[in-house]
Design an enzyme around this catalytic site. Structure first.
Site, PDB file in Angstrom:
ATOM      1  N   GLY A   1       1.809   5.044   1.554  1.00  0.00           N
ATOM      2  CA  GLY A   1       1.918   5.525   2.931  1.00  0.00           C
ATOM      3  C   GLY A   1       3.098   4.920   3.668  1.00  0.00           C
ATOM      4  O   GLY A   1       3.878   4.149   3.109  1.00  0.00           O
ATOM      5  N   ASP A   2       3.188   5.280   4.925  1.00  0.00           N
ATOM      6  CA  ASP A   2       4.348   4.945   5.742  1.00  0.00           C
ATOM      7  C   ASP A   2       3.975   3.832   6.727  1.00  0.00           C
ATOM      8  O   ASP A   2       3.123   2.994   6.425  1.00  0.00           O
ATOM      9  CB  ASP A   2       4.797   6.236   6.459  1.00  0.00           C
ATOM     10  CG  ASP A   2       6.258   6.265   6.818  1.00  0.00           C
ATOM     11  OD1 ASP A   2       6.679   5.417   7.621  1.00  0.00           O
ATOM     12  OD2 ASP A   2       6.984   7.136   6.308  1.00  0.00           O
TER      13      ASP A   2
ATOM     14  N   ILE B   1      -5.226   6.090   6.618  1.00  0.00           N
ATOM     15  CA  ILE B   1      -5.604   5.606   5.282  1.00  0.00           C
ATOM     16  C   ILE B   1      -4.349   5.287   4.482  1.00  0.00           C
ATOM     17  O   ILE B   1      -3.380   6.044   4.491  1.00  0.00           O
ATOM     18  CB  ILE B   1      -6.427   6.694   4.545  1.00  0.00           C
ATOM     19  CG1 ILE B   1      -7.779   6.899   5.234  1.00  0.00           C
ATOM     20  CG2 ILE B   1      -6.637   6.316   3.071  1.00  0.00           C
ATOM     21  CD1 ILE B   1      -8.562   8.106   4.732  1.00  0.00           C
ATOM     22  N   GLY B   2      -4.389   4.167   3.805  1.00  0.00           N
ATOM     23  CA  GLY B   2      -3.329   3.801   2.857  1.00  0.00           C
ATOM     24  C   GLY B   2      -3.917   2.804   1.876  1.00  0.00           C
ATOM     25  O   GLY B   2      -4.559   1.832   2.292  1.00  0.00           O
TER      26      GLY B   2
ATOM     27  N   GLY C   1      -6.860   0.126   2.751  1.00  0.00           N
ATOM     28  CA  GLY C   1      -7.978   1.033   3.051  1.00  0.00           C
ATOM     29  C   GLY C   1      -7.808   1.902   4.281  1.00  0.00           C
ATOM     30  O   GLY C   1      -6.872   2.694   4.362  1.00  0.00           O
TER      31      GLY C   1
ATOM     32  N   ARG D   1       0.840  -1.205   0.000  1.00  0.00           N
ATOM     33  CA  ARG D   1       0.000   0.000   0.000  1.00  0.00           C
ATOM     34  C   ARG D   1       0.869   1.247   0.000  1.00  0.00           C
ATOM     35  O   ARG D   1       2.053   1.202   0.312  1.00  0.00           O
ATOM     36  CB  ARG D   1      -0.942   0.014   1.220  1.00  0.00           C
ATOM     37  CG  ARG D   1      -0.229   0.098   2.529  1.00  0.00           C
ATOM     38  CD  ARG D   1      -1.103   0.548   3.670  1.00  0.00           C
ATOM     39  NE  ARG D   1      -0.418   0.355   4.945  1.00  0.00           N
ATOM     40  CZ  ARG D   1       0.542   1.127   5.409  1.00  0.00           C
ATOM     41  NH1 ARG D   1       0.950   2.171   4.719  1.00  0.00           N
ATOM     42  NH2 ARG D   1       1.125   0.867   6.564  1.00  0.00           N
TER      43      ARG D   1
ATOM     44  N   HIS E   1      -1.804  -1.712  13.540  1.00  0.00           N
ATOM     45  CA  HIS E   1      -3.177  -2.218  13.596  1.00  0.00           C
ATOM     46  C   HIS E   1      -3.301  -3.111  14.824  1.00  0.00           C
ATOM     47  O   HIS E   1      -2.393  -3.884  15.122  1.00  0.00           O
ATOM     48  CB  HIS E   1      -3.526  -3.055  12.364  1.00  0.00           C
ATOM     49  CG  HIS E   1      -3.568  -2.277  11.094  1.00  0.00           C
ATOM     50  ND1 HIS E   1      -4.418  -1.213  10.898  1.00  0.00           N
ATOM     51  CD2 HIS E   1      -2.869  -2.406   9.948  1.00  0.00           C
ATOM     52  CE1 HIS E   1      -4.229  -0.729   9.682  1.00  0.00           C
ATOM     53  NE2 HIS E   1      -3.297  -1.427   9.091  1.00  0.00           N
TER      54      HIS E   1
ATOM     55  N   CYS F   1       2.739   7.080  10.245  1.00  0.00           N
ATOM     56  CA  CYS F   1       2.751   7.773   8.952  1.00  0.00           C
ATOM     57  C   CYS F   1       4.043   8.563   8.752  1.00  0.00           C
ATOM     58  O   CYS F   1       4.078   9.521   7.982  1.00  0.00           O
ATOM     59  CB  CYS F   1       1.534   8.680   8.784  1.00  0.00           C
ATOM     60  SG  CYS F   1      -0.009   7.810   9.017  1.00  0.00           S
TER      61      CYS F   1
END
Lengths: 78, 214
Positions: free
Chosen positions: B77-78, B143-144, B155, B75, B82, B174
């Site tokens: 982003g950084d 978000i990514g 997502g 994805r 989760h 991020c």
């Protein structure tokens, strides 16, 4: 000879970074194969090959920042 | 939109990642119209394509020793975290039916999270140039995404539980030195994640209700 161009990716997006080539120059590609991965701020976008043929020239290297409309590669169509 | 909703509940990251790729292939091949995968993850740190060398505050070995998993994923982003205290949603939809525009979809996901959180009387906002959803200067949703053949995957994740934020301290979320918050933390009361999930599903159907023919 088909030029692979960085397409429009969305409003306000003027450039993207080449993050990964799925093929090397000289390799055979099929239409719709993932050809190159491009990265914007929060998204990656896999650009599919527009045709089948031999990837004759890779113009932009991984890590390069490219503009919309810029030629990324050339494919000799079969 | 014939949306297939897949609720994994508490899922290992690898399970959800592999499922996304299976569903993605089906949507690309028109074997499936669209899908929304909902889950909570066992603790995991994922590193997107824009991850910089300074995004992890600990070594990979130290993070694994703390019981988390760590994955380099495709994805944008950084680095992000989760965990079971989040609601994570992976929309697998064909943007050709809506708008072939990466920014449009990112803003749509932000609006989705903002609307969902407003259902719980929490006012959130965007910060221009910093994709995600914020409560004041604290990030509540990340978000990514990745896109193949204009079909989306990966997502959005929303922090729900206030006791599942500590692992964000293992990273620079991020790639930034920011604070994170949760729905419970911002409201100062307990929230049932299942209720947030129902709200998000309603809002998703509302947000992606009208689409064009190809």
């Amino acid at each position: 000879m088909i030029k692979v161009v960085l397409p429009e990716l969305g409003e306000g997006i003027t450039k993207a970074t080449v993050s990964y080539w799925f093929f090397k120059a000289g390799e055979r590609v099929k239409e719709k194969d993932d050809l190159v991965e491009l990265t914007t701020d929060k998204a990656t976008f896999n650009l599919p090959s527009p045709c089948s043929g031999i990837l004759s020239e890779v113009i932009c290297s991984e890590g390069d920042s490219v503009n919309i409309g810029q030629v990324l590669a050339v494919i000799n169509e079969e | 939109m014939k949306l297939k909703v897949i609720d994994l509940d508490l899922a290992d990251y690898l399970q959800a990642w592999n499922l996304q790729k299976d569903v993605l292939a089906k949507v690309i091949n028109n074997d499936l119209d669209s899908a929304l995968i909902l889950c909570r993850h066992h603790p995991v740190i994922t590193l997107g394509r824009n991850t910089s060398g300074s995004s992890l505050k600990f070594t990979e070995e130290e993070i694994l020793a703390k019981g988390l998993k760590l994955y380099n994923i495709e994805r944008g982003g950084d680095a992000t975290y989760h965990g079971p205290g989040q609601l994570t949603v992976y929309p697998v939809i064909n943007l050709r039916y809506f708008k072939k525009d990466i920014h449009w979809f990112l803003r749509k996901l932000e609006s989705l999270a903002i609307s969902c959180l407003s259902d719980f009387n929490l006012r959130c906002a965007r910060i221009q140039g910093s994709t995600g959803v914020w409560v004041n200067q604290e990030k509540i949703a990340s978000i990514g995404i990745a896109i193949r053949h204009w079909v989306t995957y990966h997502g959005l994740s929303i922090n729900i539980k206030r006791d599942d934020l500590a692992n964000f301290n293992l990273i620079r979320p991020c790639g930034m030195d920011i604070k994170v918050t949760s729905l419970e933390g911002a409201l100062g009361k307990d929230v049932n994640t299942a209720e947030v999930q129902l709200s998000l599903l309603d809002r998703f159907n509302e947000f992606f209700a009208s689409r064009r023919a190809l």
